[in-house]
Design a protein around this motif. Structure first.
Motif, PDB file in Angstrom:
ATOM      1  N   THR A  73       0.821  -1.210   0.000  1.00 54.37           N
ATOM      2  CA  THR A  73       0.000   0.000   0.000  1.00 54.37           C
ATOM      3  C   THR A  73       0.853   1.257   0.000  1.00 54.37           C
ATOM      4  N   HIS A  74       1.935   1.257   0.775  1.00 59.71           N
ATOM      5  CA  HIS A  74       2.878   2.367   0.796  1.00 59.71           C
ATOM      6  C   HIS A  74       4.267   1.808   0.515  1.00 59.71           C
ATOM      7  N   ALA A  75       5.039   2.543  -0.269  1.00 59.54           N
ATOM      8  CA  ALA A  75       6.295   1.991  -0.756  1.00 59.54           C
ATOM      9  C   ALA A  75       7.407   3.025  -0.741  1.00 59.54           C
ATOM     10  N   LEU A  76       8.635   2.527  -0.574  1.00 62.51           N
ATOM     11  CA  LEU A  76       9.837   3.318  -0.790  1.00 62.51           C
ATOM     12  C   LEU A  76      10.506   2.821  -2.065  1.00 62.51           C
ATOM     13  N   VAL A  77      10.837   3.764  -2.936  1.00 62.49           N
ATOM     14  CA  VAL A  77      11.492   3.472  -4.213  1.00 62.49           C
ATOM     15  C   VAL A  77      12.899   4.045  -4.160  1.00 62.49           C
ATOM     16  N   GLY A  78      13.890   3.260  -4.540  1.00 59.70           N
ATOM     17  CA  GLY A  78      15.259   3.751  -4.539  1.00 59.70           C
ATOM     18  C   GLY A  78      16.017   3.330  -5.772  1.00 59.70           C
ATOM     19  N   TYR A  79      16.832   4.228  -6.275  1.00 59.01           N
ATOM     20  CA  TYR A  79      17.705   3.907  -7.410  1.00 59.01           C
ATOM     21  C   TYR A  79      18.996   3.294  -6.887  1.00 59.01           C
ATOM     22  N   LEU A  80      19.460   2.260  -7.569  1.00 55.55           N
ATOM     23  CA  LEU A  80      20.701   1.584  -7.217  1.00 55.55           C
ATOM     24  C   LEU A  80      21.702   1.800  -8.342  1.00 55.55           C
ATOM     25  N   HIS A  81      22.849   2.384  -8.018  1.00 54.58           N
ATOM     26  CA  HIS A  81      23.872   2.628  -9.036  1.00 54.58           C
ATOM     27  C   HIS A  81      24.470   1.284  -9.453  1.00 54.58           C
ATOM     28  N   ALA A  82      23.915   0.679 -10.466  1.00 59.84           N
ATOM     29  CA  ALA A  82      24.371  -0.641 -10.897  1.00 59.84           C
ATOM     30  C   ALA A  82      25.456  -0.568 -11.956  1.00 59.84           C
ATOM     31  N   LEU A 132      19.191  -0.048 -26.464  1.00 57.48           N
ATOM     32  CA  LEU A 132      19.665   0.140 -25.094  1.00 57.48           C
ATOM     33  C   LEU A 132      20.734  -0.878 -24.732  1.00 57.48           C
ATOM     34  N   ARG A 133      21.637  -0.432 -23.875  1.00 52.16           N
ATOM     35  CA  ARG A 133      22.655  -1.314 -23.313  1.00 52.16           C
ATOM     36  C   ARG A 133      22.700  -1.104 -21.804  1.00 52.16           C
ATOM     37  N   PHE A 134      22.787  -2.205 -21.078  1.00 54.18           N
ATOM     38  CA  PHE A 134      22.929  -2.128 -19.630  1.00 54.18           C
ATOM     39  C   PHE A 134      24.264  -2.747 -19.261  1.00 54.18           C
ATOM     40  N   ALA A 135      25.218  -1.901 -18.893  1.00 49.63           N
ATOM     41  CA  ALA A 135      26.554  -2.361 -18.555  1.00 49.63           C
ATOM     42  C   ALA A 135      26.747  -2.330 -17.050  1.00 49.63           C
ATOM     43  N   ARG A 136      27.249  -3.418 -16.497  1.00 50.40           N
ATOM     44  CA  ARG A 136      27.568  -3.467 -15.065  1.00 50.40           C
ATOM     45  C   ARG A 136      28.741  -2.556 -14.771  1.00 50.40           C
ATOM     46  N   CYS A 137      28.806  -2.072 -13.539  1.00 47.20           N
ATOM     47  CA  CYS A 137      29.890  -1.187 -13.137  1.00 47.20           C
ATOM     48  C   CYS A 137      31.231  -1.921 -13.272  1.00 47.20           C
ATOM     49  N   PRO A 138      32.210  -1.328 -13.945  1.00 46.52           N
ATOM     50  CA  PRO A 138      33.512  -2.000 -14.079  1.00 46.52           C
ATOM     51  C   PRO A 138      34.231  -2.067 -12.739  1.00 46.52           C
ATOM     52  N   SER A 139      35.027  -3.121 -12.562  1.00 47.38           N
ATOM     53  CA  SER A 139      35.737  -3.304 -11.295  1.00 47.38           C
ATOM     54  C   SER A 139      36.752  -2.200 -11.037  1.00 47.38           C
ATOM     55  N   SER A 140      37.212  -1.529 -12.108  1.00 48.26           N
ATOM     56  CA  SER A 140      38.146  -0.417 -11.933  1.00 48.26           C
ATOM     57  C   SER A 140      37.498   0.752 -11.202  1.00 48.26           C
ATOM     58  N   GLU A 141      36.173   0.858 -11.312  1.00 49.39           N
ATOM     59  CA  GLU A 141      35.427   1.921 -10.634  1.00 49.39           C
ATOM     60  C   GLU A 141      34.755   1.412  -9.366  1.00 49.39           C
ATOM     61  N   VAL A 177      32.257  -4.833  -6.951  1.00 53.05           N
ATOM     62  CA  VAL A 177      31.149  -5.246  -7.811  1.00 53.05           C
ATOM     63  C   VAL A 177      31.067  -6.775  -7.845  1.00 53.05           C
ATOM     64  N   GLU A 178      29.832  -7.289  -7.758  1.00 54.42           N
ATOM     65  CA  GLU A 178      29.645  -8.728  -7.752  1.00 54.42           C
ATOM     66  C   GLU A 178      29.656  -9.282  -9.176  1.00 54.42           C
ATOM     67  N   PRO A 179      30.049 -10.543  -9.363  1.00 55.53           N
ATOM     68  CA  PRO A 179      29.972 -11.172 -10.679  1.00 55.53           C
ATOM     69  C   PRO A 179      28.527 -11.235 -11.167  1.00 55.53           C
ATOM     70  N   ASP A 180      28.352 -11.410 -12.466  1.00 55.80           N
ATOM     71  CA  ASP A 180      27.010 -11.458 -13.049  1.00 55.80           C
ATOM     72  C   ASP A 180      26.112 -12.489 -12.375  1.00 55.80           C
ATOM     73  N   ALA A 181      26.667 -13.656 -12.104  1.00 55.12           N
ATOM     74  CA  ALA A 181      25.846 -14.719 -11.503  1.00 55.12           C
ATOM     75  C   ALA A 181      25.338 -14.300 -10.130  1.00 55.12           C
ATOM     76  N   GLU A 182      26.178 -13.638  -9.337  1.00 58.67           N
ATOM     77  CA  GLU A 182      25.746 -13.165  -8.028  1.00 58.67           C
ATOM     78  C   GLU A 182      24.750 -12.016  -8.147  1.00 58.67           C
ATOM     79  N   PHE A 183      24.942 -11.166  -9.160  1.00 58.12           N
ATOM     80  CA  PHE A 183      24.003 -10.075  -9.390  1.00 58.12           C
ATOM     81  C   PHE A 183      22.619 -10.637  -9.712  1.00 58.12           C
TER      82      PHE A 183
END
Length: 365
Positions: free
Chosen positions: A33-42, A78-87, A91-97
């Protein structure tokens, strides 16, 4: 319909062959009924540090993965790229994500792909771009098993063309094609598909004063209105960004400024009461249902201009949902079904000691 026929055939074949039919996928939980919405820097850290999706606290009901971006402004692809480990060193591996997404969904959370953002300009100026948008968005949703899509078009993604003055009958290709693309996605995934939008006030509430070209303002003024209106029956949630905004005139014909309870009350009331577009009383943007509306806020002062102290946010919520403690602006009703709050972002809230989640989870119980 095809899915139902297929399921029936599977059951019949299974019965004839003497083995059990595969179990149907469990239905996902409805939005509370009531919700919190948050953006996650993926796909980036943005100075706030990387937060793994498995580590997102239970307070968040909708998690928007930021961001899917286009290969070019007008490609629609569109492309969805995971955050590079250099930044993002942690960052978790794709399977963990992927497993983290499923774990959040198992707890009743909705996980969406957010498209656009400050740097992701998307202009669907052609049918080919529209089709590429649908195909690539679907590929991302299917790849990660997501619940829906969030449209966070900013900058010059939406702008109204010459002669496009009626939000109920838009003519501009980039607007018409976006509407068509979102309707196609909704039809493809069905009634449980979650569709949210996060426009800036410039693209929505400014439409009370100005709408499109020839109105004395930027042709982007109010440009989200035709999209919201065309999708209102499919729209799960609209959370306008009540930040990074100039002064906006409310329905009281007074200017309202970021960071105050009155600003949030006035901006939200415009969505819940409706308003004449460009002051034309013959062309009124109808109100949205309270459960379709949340208030968008920065999680901390360094997350965006327009940070509002928790006490001011609570005052606005009290005014809108209880009719008590209102300031100078008096809304056109009391809206206890107001869905909740959105914040940019989960990462910044973590950086800020979870101030946002601690304050407002308690407010909604």
């Amino acid at each position: 319909m095809r899915q139902r026929i297929y399921a029936t055939v599977v059951v019949l074949i299974a019965a004839l062959c003497g083995f059990a039919a595969p179990a149907a996928a469990a239905p996902r939980a409805a939005l509370p009924t009531h919700a919190l919405v948050g953006y996650l820097h993926a796909s980036f850290a943005n100075g706030s540090g990387y937060t793994r999706i498995a580590d997102v606290p239970d307070e968040w009901n909708i998690i928007d993965l930021a961001f899917a971006e286009p290969t070019s402004v007008t490609s629609g692809e569109l492309r969805f790229a995971r955050c590079p480990s250099s930044e993002c060193a942690n960052v978790e591996p794709d399977a963990e994500f992927a497993a983290g997404i499923k774990a959040q969904q198992a707890k009743g959370k909705k996980v969406l792909i957010s498209v656009g953002g400050q740097n992701g300009q998307v202009q669907l100026t052609s049918a080919a771009a529209r089709d590429a948008f649908v195909a690539s968005a679907s590929a991302i949703i299917d790849r990660w098993g997501l619940d829906g899509i969030d449209i966070d078009f900013e900058g010059h993604s939406l702008s109204l063309g010459s002669g496009d003055t009626d939000f109920k009958n838009p003519k501009t290709p980039s607007v018409v094609n976006l509407i068509s693309a979102l309707k196609t996605l909704k039809a493809r995934y069905g009634e449980n598909f979650v569709l949210t939008m996060a426009p800036e006030t410039f693209f929505v509430q400014l439409g009370y004063q100005f709408y499109g070209p020839g109105s004395g303002a930027d042709p982007r003024a109010g440009a989200y209105l035709p999209v919201i209106h065309a999708l209102r029956d499919s729209l799960t949630l609209l959370h306008v960004q009540d930040y990074n905004s100039g002064p906006i005139m409310g329905l009281d014909d007074q200017w309202h400024f970021m960071g105050s309870a009155d600003f949030h009350t006035a901006m939200t009331d415009m969505l819940l009461a409706g308003f004449p577009v460009a002051r034309n009383t013959a062309n009124v943007f109808p109100p949205l249902r309270p459960e379709q509306v949340a208030i968008g806020l920065p999680a901390a002062s360094y997350a965006g201009n327009g940070y509002t102290a928790p006490a001011e946010v609570r005052a606005s919520l009290d005014c809108l949902t209880k009719g008590s403690g209102c300031g100078a602006y008096k809304p056109h009703g009391v809206f206890p079904a107001l869905r909740g709050l959105m914040t940019w972002s989960i990462n910044w809230d973590r950086f800020n000691g979870w101030e946002f989640a601690k304050n407002f989870t308690g407010y909604f119980g």
